[in-house]
Design an enzyme around this catalytic site. Sequence first.
Site, short mmCIF file in Angstrom:
data_model
loop_
_atom_site.label_atom_id
_atom_site.label_comp_id
_atom_site.label_asym_id
_atom_site.label_seq_id
_atom_site.Cartn_x
_atom_site.Cartn_y
_atom_site.Cartn_z
N GLU A 103 46.59 14.93 86.18
CA GLU A 103 45.62 14.03 85.48
C GLU A 103 44.26 14.63 85.70
O GLU A 103 43.88 15.21 86.57
CB GLU A 103 45.70 12.78 86.48
CG GLU A 103 44.91 11.63 85.96
CD GLU A 103 44.88 10.21 86.59
OE1 GLU A 103 44.23 9.30 86.38
OE2 GLU A 103 45.81 10.37 87.54
N CYS A 129 61.70 22.52 75.39
CA CYS A 129 61.30 23.06 74.23
C CYS A 129 61.32 22.35 73.13
O CYS A 129 61.12 23.21 72.02
CB CYS A 129 62.15 24.61 74.13
SG CYS A 129 61.98 25.46 75.79
#
Length: 342
Positions: A103, A129
């Site tokens: 964060e 991916c």
Amino acid sequence: MIQNSTHRYDRTVLLGVERVEAPVVITSDELDDRLAEVFQRTGLRSGMLEGLVGIRERRGWAEDGSFIDGAVAAGRAALAASGVAAEDIGLMINTSLSREWLEPSTAVVIHDALGLPPGCQNFDVTNACLGFMNGMEIAAAMIESGLIDHALVVDSEDSRPVQEATIQRLTSNDNVTANDVMEEFAALTLGSGAVAMVLGRADQHPEGHRLIAGVSRAATQHHQLCVGDNSVMKTDLKGLLEAGLVLSSELWEEAAGEFDWESGISRYFLHQISQVHTEAICERLRLEPERAPRTFPEFGNIGPASVAFTMAGNTDGLEAGDRVLLLGIGSGLNASCLEIVW
């Protein structure tokens, strides 16, 4: 019974896709040298990264730079190529797996560096991916619905942390076995690099390349075949290959006929994993290998950036009306195909 998830697009075009190559070259010979004692002790042979996998080298970011700098550079390049001003971007999605922190989102740093407007929504999307292709579809859905006019999708990957941690772990443990090495072998195939793409509305950009359809399919029962973080990546190489081929085949069998993907495709942009995977998927789906450009020999597996990264470097020779197909697969497992008409 519905198996694939299919999305059709009528109003979305690709306006620019650009890549940034990480500057530091790391050869497979270098990694082999660093692992020479491990290979000798475990009875494994060196040279597998190039001889078997087909990866001669991969890239890394410079010590005074970072993958976020790569994402920003790729974003700037894509905006310049598209002719779309930063203030006209209504959505920016970062699909990078790489993280320096949890964060805030990495997207906010890229948003700030690119000077995107306050009204531009920005957030991270990750799906192994397959993240970049998911980002494209989210952006296209918002364009199709009229919520935004332009979107920027970015991705930048840094393979060095997990590779260095893997080498340190393998070389510092005298009890490591051949199975231990092979379980972590996939981390050595990873590469670093960045890519960005601008999407827009077809009615505003007749020069754009039209998105036609996206098709996805899940086989999430295989979510334990590849598990990783910034320090370790453990993969069942054989199991992942076999499950990935089955999933891709199931998607293809249901969708290829509907969209006429078995003929008339000028270029296939595949997720770049290895020589073994590329040959296997081309054979299984009956794709012409010469129409599938390869970047893994020089850049390795750049995770979610790899499909668009390969596309960005291999659009020369495409003409108006040519059909291209993006094919991605991500650990978990999820697979997607996305057609674009040039």
